[in-house]
Design an enzyme around this catalytic site. Structure first.
Site, mmCIF file in Angstrom:
data_model
loop_
_atom_site.group_PDB
_atom_site.id
_atom_site.type_symbol
_atom_site.label_atom_id
_atom_site.label_comp_id
_atom_site.label_asym_id
_atom_site.label_seq_id
_atom_site.Cartn_x
_atom_site.Cartn_y
_atom_site.Cartn_z
ATOM 1 N N ASP A 234 0.855 -1.179 0.000
ATOM 2 C CA ASP A 234 0.000 0.000 0.000
ATOM 3 C C ASP A 234 0.899 1.240 0.000
ATOM 4 O O ASP A 234 1.999 1.218 0.557
ATOM 5 C CB ASP A 234 -0.928 -0.011 1.219
ATOM 6 C CG ASP A 234 -1.934 -1.175 1.153
ATOM 7 O OD1 ASP A 234 -2.098 -1.767 0.072
ATOM 8 O OD2 ASP A 234 -2.543 -1.481 2.193
ATOM 9 N N ARG A 300 -16.225 -13.059 -0.222
ATOM 10 C CA ARG A 300 -15.465 -12.393 0.832
ATOM 11 C C ARG A 300 -15.483 -10.880 0.602
ATOM 12 O O ARG A 300 -15.475 -10.422 -0.538
ATOM 13 C CB ARG A 300 -14.027 -12.927 0.825
ATOM 14 C CG ARG A 300 -13.112 -12.229 1.802
ATOM 15 C CD ARG A 300 -11.750 -12.904 1.879
ATOM 16 N NE ARG A 300 -10.924 -12.198 2.816
ATOM 17 C CZ ARG A 300 -10.130 -11.178 2.507
ATOM 18 N NH1 ARG A 300 -10.018 -10.770 1.255
ATOM 19 N NH2 ARG A 300 -9.426 -10.570 3.434
#
Ligand SMILES: C=C1C[C@]23C[C@@]1(O)CC[C@H]2[C@@]12CCC[C@@](C)(C(=O)O1)[C@H]2[C@@H]3C(=O)O
Ligand SMILES: O=C(O)CCC(=O)C(=O)O
Ligand SMILES: [Fe+2]
Length: 356
Positions: A234, A300
């Site tokens: 990230d 999910r």
């Protein structure tokens, strides 16, 4: 000067023309989404039970939390937090609103499609153009209020979605600032020297760059051939991630252990070090590679909140005044400049600013 969203727009990272697959209507994994021939080892290497290494769990209500955070960031670049102060009710509300969106027919979700040059909206993951296969994933990125997109989707039913997402962002921002202060303290920076994020949090300084990403990984007929979210780090300082309980998917690459599953722990949030904290800690706290795999029967979802400095902030290794400190590894870079570099070169952005 270019705004942050212009920085995104001027890069090849704009797959707005690439719309997520209509996962509800496919019965098999199409060639475009089949990672079988790729060299990536898709499956986890850790054993099903027994020896598997597991992520540190830090209790934020514990006075030992400060002592635990540095070693966790150094060894894993990731940890889980409990007693984080975000209520279970709010988290459940975020889950149910996200589910309300992702369960819509593809045609309805398309009304919220990310526009060219925009950061927010529905679409494929931003990292998509760096891989030659598509991911078994659809995302909804929220920057501030999701009102404009939500109103297109639900002209009369958008309020609840907006309220819940805005409230969650507020609470997660506070948590991110608490965590960042803890992490900076663990780097040996005395509390009184931490001007930012304190000034951002309490004195109305320039706004930090933040985004909430709702991730959806539909059940997949052949999960061994599909990739939920390909390996990446990230970009910002830290990410606070909630994964819906009971469904595995997140994996982190741990030196010496391979891909390690991050099993969702009821009530816990996952925190991971982003590239900008990697830079600020002079590489001591690594931004770790992570990815998400998919499941044959379960849909999910995860919610990732990205927290970064204001767009003009110069990110640089923090001198810690320690005589034995390692030489500074990175040159200073503004948030905007770094995002631009990463959008052009996913794996090469950190090395692009490395000075030694
Ligand atoms: C704020 C952001 C971080 C992010 C790019 C974005 O503008 C919104 C989506 C975020 C996300 C989510 C999936 C993984 C990731 C690498 C991506 O492609 O989009 C992250 C981006 C990031 O951290 O750079
Ligand atoms: O779904 C997950 O567990 C991971 C999501 C993620 O890595 C991201 O949104 O950046
Ligand atoms: Fe991520």
């Amino acid at each position: 000067m270019a705004t942050l969203s212009e920085a995104y727009r001027n890069t090849p990272l704009h797959p707005h023309h690439i719309i997520p697959l209509d996962f509800q209507s496919v019965e098999r994994v199409p060639e475009s989404h089949s990672w079988q021939d790729d060299s990536l080892p898709l499956r986890i290497q850790s054993p099903e039970s027994g020896e598997e290494a597991s992520l540190p769990i830090i209790d934020l209500g514990d006075s030992e939390a400060l002592k635990m955070v540095g070693p966790a960031c150094e060894a894993w670049g990731m940890f889980q937090v409990i007693n984080h102060g975000i209520s279970t009710t709010l988290i459940r509300d975020v889950e149910s609103e996200a589910r309300r969106f992702f369960s819509l027919p593809a045609k309805e979700k398309m009304k919220a499609l990310r526009s060219p040059g925009g950061a927010a909206g529905y679409g494929v993951a931003r990292i998509t153009p760096f891989f030659n296969k598509f991911m078994w994933h659809e995302g909804f990125t929220i920057v501030g209020s999701p009102m404009d997109h939500a109103r297109e989707v639900w002209p009369h039913g958008y309020r609840r979605f907006c309220e819940v997402m805005e409230e969650y962002q507020k609470k997660t921002k506070d948590l991110s600032e608490r965590l960042l202060i803890l992490i900076l303290k663990s780097l040996g920076i005395p509390e009184e020297h931490i001007e930012w994020p304190r000034s951002a949090a309490y004195q109305g300084g320039p706004a930090p760059c933040t985004a909430l990403q709702l991730n959806s990984y539909p059940s997949c007929p052949d999960p061994a051939r599909a990739m939920g979210l390909a390996q990446h780090t990230d970009s910002f300082l830290l990410t606070v991630l909630h994964q819906v309980s009971g469904i595995n998917g997140l994996q982190v690459l741990k030196e010496g252990a391979g891909w390690v599953r991050v099993v969702p722990l009821e009530g816990a949030l996952v925190v991971n070090v982003g590239d900008m904290l990697h830079i600020m800690s002079n590489g001591l706290f690594p931004s770790v590679l992570h990815r998400a795999v998919v499941d044959k029967t379960s849909h999910r979802m995860s919610m990732a909140y990205f927290y970064g400095p204001p767009a003009d902030y110069r990110v640089a290794p923090i001198p810690r005044g320690c005589p034995s400190q390692a030489p500074l590894q990175f040159r200073p870079v503004t948030v905007r400049e770094y995002i631009e570099m990463k959008a052009k070169n996913l794996d090469g952005a950190l090395s692009g600013i490395r000075v030694r």
